[in-house]
Design an enzyme around this catalytic site. Structure first.
Site, PDB file in Angstrom:
ATOM      1  N   HIS A 312       0.997  -1.253  -0.051  1.00 36.88           N
ATOM      2  CA  HIS A 312       0.101   0.094  -0.066  1.00 36.88           C
ATOM      3  C   HIS A 312       1.002   1.355   0.124  1.00 36.88           C
ATOM      4  O   HIS A 312       1.859   1.190   0.497  1.00 36.88           O
ATOM      5  CB  HIS A 312      -0.820  -0.077   1.284  1.00 36.88           C
ATOM      6  CG  HIS A 312      -2.109   0.915   1.178  1.00 36.88           C
ATOM      7  ND1 HIS A 312      -1.874   2.289   1.427  1.00 36.88           N
ATOM      8  CD2 HIS A 312      -3.516   0.842   0.814  1.00 36.88           C
ATOM      9  CE1 HIS A 312      -3.139   2.866   1.497  1.00 36.88           C
ATOM     10  NE2 HIS A 312      -4.000   2.182   0.941  1.00 36.88           N
ATOM     11  N   ASP A 369      -7.927  -3.990  -0.180  1.00 37.82           N
ATOM     12  CA  ASP A 369      -8.464  -4.407  -1.592  1.00 37.82           C
ATOM     13  C   ASP A 369      -8.309  -5.785  -2.041  1.00 37.82           C
ATOM     14  O   ASP A 369      -9.239  -6.167  -2.826  1.00 37.82           O
ATOM     15  CB  ASP A 369      -7.625  -3.840  -2.776  1.00 37.82           C
ATOM     16  CG  ASP A 369      -8.042  -1.906  -2.334  1.00 37.82           C
ATOM     17  OD1 ASP A 369      -9.291  -1.537  -2.266  1.00 37.82           O
ATOM     18  OD2 ASP A 369      -6.872  -1.272  -2.155  1.00 37.82           O
TER      19      ASP A 369
END
Length: 434
Positions: A312, A369
């Protein structure tokens, strides 16, 4: 340039000049100090250069705090882990908007207010007839949300606190209806009107999945999964879409236009399309037997293959939301008993990546995600609906950030500077002489 740090300021001196500027160091509740550069141009005649504003604090905010190195996400000071375990999305929405967890009486008033605003003006229903059936749902969200100000003209009075609050209620309440109807229109099914006897998450699932000829069956596990997905995506500090909402709002634009701008920014694949990219990656891999070859491509420096859903930009350690979503993922898969090769492929890829030193040493852990894409696919959502679901959850954060911005005494219209590298001043040449 030489920079000398003192206890309460930094001194910036231009080389070859006796001109210096004292940059006051500001300290927040948490996080690193921030150098106040508001007088830099007047003191030194220069601006800062920060493409993407990655090192620039554009505002002061009390809503969300992220420590990417430590894997910390706080909403109004509360750890996301505690809120995910003990709270509900509407309670989190109240927290983000008002700064404190509600009492039972406050929550009753708030949740009732949201519930009473879930229906859309009947004339708005006609908007869908102007879209093609294969229109992307995000296009529908942009258009319908932006047009809502035409139905609530009082919303343009952003200086009235009560009107701002009513607009916030309307947006939070109506965005699930708009999102669900965007899906129903794409598949040719009749619109299902919201039900006030259902929770926020269950009402959305009802509008998405119910059909008139059949009775609707509630599923507490799927309802809770949907609620968690919305909690985890409700806000995430000054990201691209939130910054867009604030920038639009700084002009005095009405809240519906501001949220529509946030939806447009979220539509970009680099921002809101990450979980959709995970499913696309899994489809390209195709089979578990091809995972080793895929992993080898990811490790190859000369290859452009990326492992989507891992790592991320903000979190340099494990995404705190991913741990929560991982548990939910297995609960949903266990409840539905879905037999899908892509889901089996995702689970196998997760195992390999979590045990491969190449990814572990680089802290490329699964992010939120990765798991949310798996959950949404298992629940039957098409990939085109992934980003609209994100927008539905993030609307609460956007409107909370917008309200905070309006009330900020330091708020001013956004106007970034630039480093101009074009042609210097030159004279016009007549066409015949060019």
């Amino acid at each position: 340039m030489d920079k000398v740090n003192n206890a309460d300021h930094a001194t910036l001196t231009l080389p070859g000049s006796n001109r210096s500027a004292q940059l006051k160091l500001l300290s927040g509740t948490l996080g690193p100090q921030v150098a106040d550069i508001r007088k830099l141009q007047s003191d030194l005649g220069i601006f800062t250069f920060d493409p993407g504003y990655g090192e620039t604090a554009s505002c002061e905010s009390k809503i969300t705090y992220i420590d990417g190195d430590a894997g910390v996400l706080l909403y109004r000071g509360y750890p996301i882990e505690q809120l995910a375990e003990k709270s509900t999305f509407l309670e989190v929405a109240y927290l983000l908007m008002y700064g404190e967890l509600p009492t039972s009486a406050e929550f009753e008033t708030f949740s009732t207010g949201i519930t009473r605003h879930t229906m859309l003006h009947e004339q708005i229903r006609r908007f869908w007839e102007g879209f093609r059936r294969d229109a992307h749902p995000m296009a529908v969200l942009c258009g319908v949300v932006g047009a809502m100000s035409a139905f609530y003209p009082e919303s343009v009075n952003i200086n009235d606190p009560r009107e701002r609050e009513i607009s916030a209620y309307r947006l939070i309440a109506k965005i699930p209806t708009i999102t669900a109807w965007a899906y129903k229109y794409s598949v040719g099914q009749p619109f299902m009107y919201p039900r006030n006897d259902l929770s926020y998450a269950e009402n959305f699932l009802y509008m998405m999945n119910a059909v008139p000829p059949e009775s609707y069956r509630k599923n507490p596990i799927l309802e809770r999964a949907m609620d968690l997905i919305m909690i985890l995506h409700a806000d995430h500090e000054q990201n691209a879409s939130t910054s867009t909402v604030r920038l639009a709002g700084s002009t005095g634009a009405n809240p519906f236009a501001c949220i529509a701008s946030g939806i447009a920014a979220l539509w970009g694949p680099a921002h809101g399309g990450a979980n959709e990219a995970v499913l696309k990656m899994l489809e390209e891999i195709g089979d578990k037997s091809k995972i080793p070859a895929f992993i080898a491509e990811v490790k190859d420096k000369n290859s452009h293959t990326k492992l989507m859903g891992f790592g991320h930009r903000v979190y340099k350690n494990f995404d705190p939301r991913a741990k929560i979503m991982q548990r939910t993922c297995y609960e949903v898969l266990g409840e539905l008993g879905v037999k899908d090769p892509l889901l089996d492929l995702a689970i196998e890829l997760e195992k390999i990546a979590l045990n491969d030193d190449y990814f572990v040493s680089r802290k490329l852990y699964p992010n939120v995600d990765f798991y949310s894409g798996i959950i949404l696919k298992a629940m039957g959502f098409p990939t085109t609906m992934f980003t609209p679901l994100f927008a539905m959850a993030r609307t609460t954060g956007w409107i909370s950030q917008w309200m905070e911005m309006i009330e900020d005494p330091l708020q001013r219209i956004g106007r970034p500077r630039q480093l101009y590298t074009g042609a210097p001043q030159r004279d016009y040449v007549e066409m015949a002489a060019r």
